[in-house]
Scaffold this motif. Structure first.
Motif, PDB file in Angstrom:
ATOM      1  N   SER A 153       0.826  -1.200   0.000  1.00  0.00           N
ATOM      2  CA  SER A 153       0.000   0.000   0.000  1.00  0.00           C
ATOM      3  C   SER A 153       0.861   1.252   0.000  1.00  0.00           C
ATOM      4  O   SER A 153       2.004   1.242   0.462  1.00  0.00           O
ATOM      5  CB  SER A 153      -0.949   0.006   1.199  1.00  0.00           C
ATOM      6  N   VAL A 154       0.272   2.310  -0.538  1.00  0.00           N
ATOM      7  CA  VAL A 154       0.941   3.616  -0.585  1.00  0.00           C
ATOM      8  C   VAL A 154      -0.128   4.690  -0.419  1.00  0.00           C
ATOM      9  O   VAL A 154      -1.261   4.535  -0.884  1.00  0.00           O
ATOM     10  CB  VAL A 154       1.740   3.795  -1.901  1.00  0.00           C
ATOM     11  N   ALA A 155       0.225   5.761   0.288  1.00  0.00           N
ATOM     12  CA  ALA A 155      -0.701   6.879   0.499  1.00  0.00           C
ATOM     13  C   ALA A 155       0.101   8.166   0.612  1.00  0.00           C
ATOM     14  O   ALA A 155       1.297   8.150   0.913  1.00  0.00           O
ATOM     15  CB  ALA A 155      -1.526   6.657   1.765  1.00  0.00           C
ATOM     16  N   VAL A 156      -0.578   9.278   0.386  1.00  0.00           N
ATOM     17  CA  VAL A 156       0.033  10.599   0.505  1.00  0.00           C
ATOM     18  C   VAL A 156      -0.766  11.383   1.532  1.00  0.00           C
ATOM     19  O   VAL A 156      -2.004  11.353   1.523  1.00  0.00           O
ATOM     20  CB  VAL A 156       0.031  11.330  -0.857  1.00  0.00           C
ATOM     21  N   SER A 157      -0.070  12.100   2.407  1.00  0.00           N
ATOM     22  CA  SER A 157      -0.758  12.903   3.418  1.00  0.00           C
ATOM     23  C   SER A 157      -1.514  14.041   2.741  1.00  0.00           C
ATOM     24  O   SER A 157      -1.107  14.515   1.675  1.00  0.00           O
ATOM     25  CB  SER A 157       0.238  13.459   4.435  1.00  0.00           C
ATOM     26  N   PRO A 158      -2.623  14.495   3.338  1.00  0.00           N
ATOM     27  CA  PRO A 158      -3.422  15.558   2.726  1.00  0.00           C
ATOM     28  C   PRO A 158      -2.659  16.861   2.469  1.00  0.00           C
ATOM     29  O   PRO A 158      -2.984  17.591   1.545  1.00  0.00           O
ATOM     30  CB  PRO A 158      -4.546  15.789   3.741  1.00  0.00           C
ATOM     31  N   ASP A 159      -1.634  17.148   3.275  1.00  0.00           N
ATOM     32  CA  ASP A 159      -0.850  18.358   3.038  1.00  0.00           C
ATOM     33  C   ASP A 159       0.268  18.135   2.022  1.00  0.00           C
ATOM     34  O   ASP A 159       0.996  19.052   1.659  1.00  0.00           O
ATOM     35  CB  ASP A 159      -0.282  18.920   4.345  1.00  0.00           C
ATOM     36  N   GLY A 160       0.429  16.898   1.537  1.00  0.00           N
ATOM     37  CA  GLY A 160       1.414  16.583   0.512  1.00  0.00           C
ATOM     38  C   GLY A 160       2.837  16.433   1.007  1.00  0.00           C
ATOM     39  O   GLY A 160       3.742  16.199   0.216  1.00  0.00           O
ATOM     40  N   ARG A 161       3.056  16.539   2.310  1.00  0.00           N
ATOM     41  CA  ARG A 161       4.421  16.480   2.848  1.00  0.00           C
ATOM     42  C   ARG A 161       4.970  15.059   2.927  1.00  0.00           C
ATOM     43  O   ARG A 161       6.174  14.860   2.809  1.00  0.00           O
ATOM     44  CB  ARG A 161       4.458  17.118   4.232  1.00  0.00           C
ATOM     45  N   TYR A 162       4.107  14.084   3.139  1.00  0.00           N
ATOM     46  CA  TYR A 162       4.587  12.724   3.380  1.00  0.00           C
ATOM     47  C   TYR A 162       3.974  11.729   2.409  1.00  0.00           C
ATOM     48  O   TYR A 162       2.826  11.851   2.001  1.00  0.00           O
ATOM     49  CB  TYR A 162       4.243  12.277   4.803  1.00  0.00           C
ATOM     50  N   MET A 163       4.782  10.739   2.065  1.00  0.00           N
ATOM     51  CA  MET A 163       4.319   9.574   1.361  1.00  0.00           C
ATOM     52  C   MET A 163       4.536   8.414   2.307  1.00  0.00           C
ATOM     53  O   MET A 163       5.598   8.326   2.929  1.00  0.00           O
ATOM     54  CB  MET A 163       5.097   9.354   0.068  1.00  0.00           C
ATOM     55  N   LEU A 164       3.534   7.568   2.455  1.00  0.00           N
ATOM     56  CA  LEU A 164       3.649   6.429   3.359  1.00  0.00           C
ATOM     57  C   LEU A 164       3.497   5.139   2.572  1.00  0.00           C
ATOM     58  O   LEU A 164       2.714   5.074   1.623  1.00  0.00           O
ATOM     59  CB  LEU A 164       2.574   6.511   4.449  1.00  0.00           C
ATOM     60  N   THR A 165       4.259   4.128   2.990  1.00  0.00           N
ATOM     61  CA  THR A 165       4.139   2.817   2.373  1.00  0.00           C
ATOM     62  C   THR A 165       3.886   1.785   3.456  1.00  0.00           C
ATOM     63  O   THR A 165       4.343   1.927   4.588  1.00  0.00           O
ATOM     64  CB  THR A 165       5.418   2.434   1.587  1.00  0.00           C
ATOM     65  N   GLY A 166       3.146   0.765   3.092  1.00  0.00           N
ATOM     66  CA  GLY A 166       2.871  -0.339   4.006  1.00  0.00           C
ATOM     67  C   GLY A 166       3.374  -1.625   3.398  1.00  0.00           C
ATOM     68  O   GLY A 166       3.141  -1.904   2.223  1.00  0.00           O
ATOM     69  N   ASP A 167       4.109  -2.411   4.200  1.00  0.00           N
ATOM     70  CA  ASP A 167       4.696  -3.625   3.657  1.00  0.00           C
ATOM     71  C   ASP A 167       4.347  -4.849   4.491  1.00  0.00           C
ATOM     72  O   ASP A 167       3.640  -4.767   5.492  1.00  0.00           O
ATOM     73  CB  ASP A 167       6.219  -3.479   3.524  1.00  0.00           C
ATOM     74  N   TYR A 168       4.813  -5.979   4.031  1.00  0.00           N
ATOM     75  CA  TYR A 168       4.754  -7.195   4.792  1.00  0.00           C
ATOM     76  C   TYR A 168       6.086  -7.267   5.535  1.00  0.00           C
ATOM     77  O   TYR A 168       7.119  -7.038   4.927  1.00  0.00           O
ATOM     78  CB  TYR A 168       4.609  -8.402   3.854  1.00  0.00           C
ATOM     79  N   PRO A 169       6.105  -7.451   6.832  1.00  0.00           N
ATOM     80  CA  PRO A 169       5.113  -8.086   7.702  1.00  0.00           C
ATOM     81  C   PRO A 169       4.191  -7.137   8.445  1.00  0.00           C
ATOM     82  O   PRO A 169       3.474  -7.568   9.336  1.00  0.00           O
ATOM     83  CB  PRO A 169       5.984  -8.842   8.681  1.00  0.00           C
ATOM     84  N   GLY A 170       4.144  -5.875   8.121  1.00  0.00           N
ATOM     85  CA  GLY A 170       3.202  -4.992   8.781  1.00  0.00           C
ATOM     86  C   GLY A 170       3.775  -3.655   9.187  1.00  0.00           C
ATOM     87  O   GLY A 170       3.232  -2.982  10.055  1.00  0.00           O
TER      88      GLY A 170
END
Length: 189
Positions: A153-170
């Motif tokens: 998974s990947v997401a961007v914060s509403p203010d555009g400052r951060y990109m987050l990724t989610g991996d296995y194992p959690g």
């Protein structure tokens, strides 16, 4: 006739006429069944999870050879990006409803896609152990963020400052979105 594709796990499905709102039929759906599609004419569909209104299908856009696992749309609704198990992303022009470009570089299934707040950059997550940043206008790959395991998974914060990724194992990893999109580089641990 019009067709509405539904992919929800429902307990009950109620069909009513759009004009009167009176129920025509209520179907109890066993837990082990999955509603795939319902043909509609003058019907509205409502379910216990909320109301779903039937609308005509505008266009089916084809370009992937495998499952489309993720979708993202720019805030101005002009472009969309799809992520697929065929290892690619596709940028779609929603005005002309045409394929603009394929983004190639992942070596395994792409599971998730997100867009920068300004809609200029695409972020993708793949089980090839990478997240990637792309320029949406040119298709250029800007950055590869290496992970120890598959990225789902990947997401961007509403203010555009951060990109987050989610991996296995959690684990959830936080990245500086500006650094990721403004230089061609490879990062990771």
């Amino acid at each position: 006739s019009q067709q509405l594709n539904i992919e929800l796990q429902l307990k009950e499905l109620q069909l009513s006429t759009e004009k009167t709102g009176s129920y025509r039929e209520t179907m109890k759906i066993p837990d082990h069944l999955f509603v795939k599609w319902v043909k509609l004419k003058e019907l509205c569909v409502s379910a216990s999870v909320g109301d779903v209104v039937a609308t005509p299908l505008l266009k089916t856009m084809r370009g992937h050879s495998e499952v489309v696992r993720g979708l993202a749309v720019t805030s101005d609704s002009r472009l969309a990006v799809s992520a697929s198990w065929d290892k690619s992303l596709i940028v779609w022009d929603l005005v002309t409803r045409q394929l603009l470009r394929k983004l190639l570089g992942h070596t395994d299934e792409v599971w998730s896609v997100a867009l920068s707040v300004d809609g200029c950059f695409v972020f993708s997550a793949s089980i090839d152990n990478t997240a990637r940043a792309w320029d949406i206008a040119t298709g250029e790959q800007l950055c590869v963020m290496q992970h120890e395991r598959g990225v789902y998974s990947v997401a961007v914060s509403p203010d555009g400052r951060y990109m987050l990724t989610g991996d296995y194992p959690g684990d959830v990893h936080m990245w500086d979105a500006s650094a990721v999109t403004h230089s061609v580089l490879e990062v990771g641990w």
